[in-house]
Design a protein around this motif. Structure first.
Motif, mmCIF file in Angstrom:
data_model
loop_
_atom_site.group_PDB
_atom_site.id
_atom_site.type_symbol
_atom_site.label_atom_id
_atom_site.label_comp_id
_atom_site.label_asym_id
_atom_site.label_seq_id
_atom_site.Cartn_x
_atom_site.Cartn_y
_atom_site.Cartn_z
ATOM 1 N N TYR A 292 0.599 -0.962 0.152
ATOM 2 C CA TYR A 292 -0.068 -0.101 -0.173
ATOM 3 C C TYR A 292 0.547 1.277 -0.119
ATOM 4 C CZ TYR A 292 -4.045 2.711 0.769
ATOM 5 O OH TYR A 292 -5.534 3.569 0.151
ATOM 6 N N THR A 293 1.741 1.201 1.005
ATOM 7 C CA THR A 293 2.875 2.560 0.868
ATOM 8 C C THR A 293 3.611 2.435 -0.098
ATOM 9 O OG1 THR A 293 3.743 1.518 2.864
ATOM 10 C CG2 THR A 293 5.175 3.543 1.795
ATOM 11 N N HIS A 294 3.705 1.713 -0.993
ATOM 12 C CA HIS A 294 4.548 1.966 -2.691
ATOM 13 C C HIS A 294 3.580 2.697 -3.607
ATOM 14 C CE1 HIS A 294 7.924 -1.090 -1.335
ATOM 15 N NE2 HIS A 294 7.768 -0.069 -1.182
ATOM 16 N N ARG A 295 1.948 2.017 -3.671
ATOM 17 C CA ARG A 295 0.968 2.758 -4.375
ATOM 18 C C ARG A 295 0.975 3.610 -4.231
ATOM 19 N NH1 ARG A 295 -2.989 -2.525 -3.579
ATOM 20 N NH2 ARG A 295 -1.168 -4.510 -5.146
ATOM 21 N N LEU A 296 0.688 4.463 -2.431
ATOM 22 C CA LEU A 296 -0.145 5.562 -2.624
ATOM 23 C C LEU A 296 0.940 6.514 -3.222
ATOM 24 C CD1 LEU A 296 -0.337 7.207 1.262
ATOM 25 C CD2 LEU A 296 0.923 8.147 -0.353
ATOM 26 N N LEU A 297 2.422 6.465 -2.835
ATOM 27 C CA LEU A 297 3.886 6.432 -3.205
ATOM 28 C C LEU A 297 3.356 6.658 -4.712
ATOM 29 C CD1 LEU A 297 6.986 5.993 -0.751
ATOM 30 C CD2 LEU A 297 5.359 8.371 -1.004
ATOM 31 N N GLU A 298 3.712 6.021 -5.488
ATOM 32 C CA GLU A 298 3.844 6.120 -7.283
ATOM 33 C C GLU A 298 2.370 7.311 -7.265
ATOM 34 O OE1 GLU A 298 2.689 3.399 -10.934
ATOM 35 O OE2 GLU A 298 3.253 2.327 -8.245
ATOM 36 N N ARG A 299 0.877 6.467 -6.855
ATOM 37 C CA ARG A 299 -0.557 7.534 -6.963
ATOM 38 C C ARG A 299 0.234 8.989 -6.773
ATOM 39 N NH1 ARG A 299 -5.814 6.751 -7.523
ATOM 40 N NH2 ARG A 299 -5.378 4.772 -7.039
ATOM 41 N N LEU A 300 1.094 9.432 -5.724
ATOM 42 C CA LEU A 300 1.177 10.618 -5.766
ATOM 43 C C LEU A 300 2.204 11.398 -5.921
ATOM 44 C CD1 LEU A 300 0.531 11.076 -1.718
ATOM 45 C CD2 LEU A 300 -1.167 11.514 -3.832
ATOM 46 N N LYS A 301 2.402 10.791 -7.394
ATOM 47 C CA LYS A 301 3.749 11.288 -7.679
ATOM 48 C C LYS A 301 4.783 11.243 -7.283
ATOM 49 C CE LYS A 301 1.785 11.631 -12.528
ATOM 50 N NZ LYS A 301 0.474 11.108 -12.231
ATOM 51 N N ILE A 302 5.321 11.291 -5.814
ATOM 52 C CA ILE A 302 6.446 11.328 -4.947
ATOM 53 C C ILE A 302 7.925 10.015 -5.180
ATOM 54 C CG2 ILE A 302 7.727 10.990 -2.466
ATOM 55 C CD1 ILE A 302 4.062 11.759 -1.825
ATOM 56 N N ASN A 303 8.816 11.119 -5.740
ATOM 57 C CA ASN A 303 10.335 9.636 -5.870
ATOM 58 C C ASN A 303 10.898 9.705 -4.406
ATOM 59 O OD1 ASN A 303 11.669 8.306 -7.153
ATOM 60 N ND2 ASN A 303 13.345 9.665 -8.243
ATOM 61 N N ALA A 304 10.680 8.080 -3.998
ATOM 62 C CA ALA A 304 11.409 8.268 -2.365
ATOM 63 C C ALA A 304 11.534 6.893 -2.792
ATOM 64 C CB ALA A 304 9.925 7.943 -1.604
ATOM 65 N N PRO A 305 13.077 6.544 -3.414
ATOM 66 C CA PRO A 305 13.861 5.253 -3.618
ATOM 67 C C PRO A 305 14.257 4.112 -2.300
ATOM 68 C CG PRO A 305 15.121 7.271 -4.809
ATOM 69 C CD PRO A 305 14.060 7.341 -4.094
ATOM 70 N N ASN A 306 13.813 3.568 -1.938
ATOM 71 C CA ASN A 306 13.709 2.023 -0.703
ATOM 72 C C ASN A 306 13.173 2.631 0.601
ATOM 73 O OD1 ASN A 306 16.269 1.440 -1.911
ATOM 74 N ND2 ASN A 306 17.398 3.337 -1.084
ATOM 75 N N PHE A 307 11.701 3.484 -0.426
ATOM 76 C CA PHE A 307 11.148 3.584 0.943
ATOM 77 C C PHE A 307 10.999 2.952 0.729
ATOM 78 C CE2 PHE A 307 8.063 5.612 2.939
ATOM 79 C CZ PHE A 307 7.956 7.000 3.510
ATOM 80 N N HIS A 308 9.921 2.221 2.473
ATOM 81 C CA HIS A 308 9.091 1.191 2.842
ATOM 82 C C HIS A 308 8.384 1.958 3.641
ATOM 83 C CE1 HIS A 308 12.513 0.464 5.982
ATOM 84 N NE2 HIS A 308 12.758 1.068 4.880
ATOM 85 N N PHE A 309 7.957 1.003 4.957
ATOM 86 C CA PHE A 309 6.737 1.422 5.920
ATOM 87 C C PHE A 309 7.533 2.047 6.386
ATOM 88 C CE2 PHE A 309 3.644 1.882 9.378
ATOM 89 C CZ PHE A 309 2.378 2.124 8.399
#
Length: 374
Positions: A292-309
């Motif tokens: 869900y975290t990865h989908r959320l960041l993708e939807r918001l167009k937030i580029n955050a490599p290595n980001f996890h919950f």
């Protein structure tokens, strides 16, 4: 004879006798071959000499004795499991029978080197520190004269770069989680709980298990405070189990904004035990929170490599530091044992903070120089 052929002549029996506390004991076992019987008898002799004959004492025997005597009763389950993990790594490399006296400096360095491409530097350092304690114990109790870990070099893979959100990104995430349109839980009239779970992570800095295990009896609704007293094992969401917190200091009270409590109330459906559920009415798991975290960041167009919950916890700290919240207060809020732990984990944020403060210092000193020139 301690190894002899059975009366029928087809089997071999090994018998081992020993004395303890003034009494004599005996055990025996039957084997198909004489060699197997003799090997079993030898193994029994060696086993009963553990801790008695220093040359025959195995490292894992010393490891277990040290753990059971000095660690087991003083550690939480997560830490005890960590010791079990370290033991398994040592056993897989050296085997069961390696004696504590036979392990050289080179042997131990080879063991560490074998894990360089499998584990991160942080994990390998933890393994090294634990095994070093066992060897120190071996020196103190006279099994060996020197600690073979003393000159070791700890390698390991580079720790994953930590990514956290800036203030603008945090606001975008919170706005989406609070006001976005989300599907309802199956058969329920309330929405899926994962967006508000992320909102709670950003605003509280709590760990996933602590949030996933929240129930209303652990929340002071009137004063908007989370009472963190347990966590949910998020690795098995189909058969979730509560477990104790990471450390004793993880038991803490975490004040949160009142609007977060209001958003959490909207998730409640009759019969719910927990606060946060997935669309399929299951407790939140590590994998579901990550997806869900990865989908959320993708939807918001937030580029955050290595980001996890767990990065939301880092984002929470970054937000507090940027607003000049005292590091001691942050440490207590996070549930760390001491402030040193906070400084170690978030050293990269402290370095960024130091750069900002250095600029302030230079500005003050520059102004001071201008004033003296006048």
């Amino acid at each position: 004879m301690s190894v002899f052929r059975n009366q029928n002549g087809q089997k071999w029996t090994a018998r081992f006798r020993w004395r303890s506390g003034g009494k004599q004991y005996s055990i025996s076992q039957t084997f198909n071959t004489k060699a197997d019987a003799e090997n079993w008898e030898l193994e029994q002799k060696i086993q009963h000499l553990q801790g008695v004959d220093k040359k025959l004492t195995r490292f894992l025997w010393v490891f277990d004795k040290y753990f059971n005597t000095y660690k087991k009763d003083y550690l939480r389950k997560t830490s005890r499991d960590q010791w079990g993990y370290v033991r398994s790594k040592f056993k897989s490399f050296f085997g069961d029978d390696r004696t504590v006296q036979s392990i050289t400096l080179d042997d131990y360095q080879s063991f560490l080197n074998s894990l360089n491409y499998e584990l991160t530097h942080k994990t390998l350092l933890t393994i090294h520190r634990m095994i070093s304690q066992v060897f120190d114990y071996s020196v103190q109790t006279g099994y060996i004269n020197r600690n073979p870990t003393s000159l070791a070099r700890v390698g390991g893979k580079k720790d994953r770069d930590v990514t956290y959100l800036n203030l603008e990104q945090i606001k975008k995430v919170l706005n989406y989680c609070r006001h976005g349109k989300f599907p309802a839980r199956e058969g329920k009239s309330v929405q899926v709980g994962t967006p508000v779970l992320i909102e709670a992570a950003v605003l509280s800095g709590c760990r996933l298990g602590e949030l996933a295990g929240l129930t209303w009896d652990n929340i002071d609704v009137e004063h908007a405070v989370f009472h963190i007293r347990r966590q949910l094992d998020t690795r098995n969401h189909r058969n979730p189990q509560f477990k104790e917190l990471k450390t004793e200091n993880s038991n803490r009270d975490v004040p949160v904004p009142t609007y977060l409590i209001d958003d959490m109330k909207k998730l409640h459906s009759p019969g719910d035990k927990l606060i946060f559920y997935t669309q399929r009415n299951l407790p939140v798991s590590t994998s579901s929170a990550s997806r869900y975290t990865h989908r959320l960041l993708e939807r918001l167009k937030i580029n955050a490599p290595n980001f996890h919950f767990h990065s939301f916890r880092h984002s929470h700290v970054a937000l507090l530091l940027a607003n000049n919240v005292d590091i001691y207060a942050i440490s207590k809020r996070l549930g760390h044992t001491n402030i040193r732990t906070t400084l170690q984990i978030y050293s990269y944020l402290m370095d960024e903070k130091k750069e900002q403060e250095d600029k302030k210092i230079l500005s003050v000193l520059d102004n001071l120089g201008e004033q003296t020139n006048d």
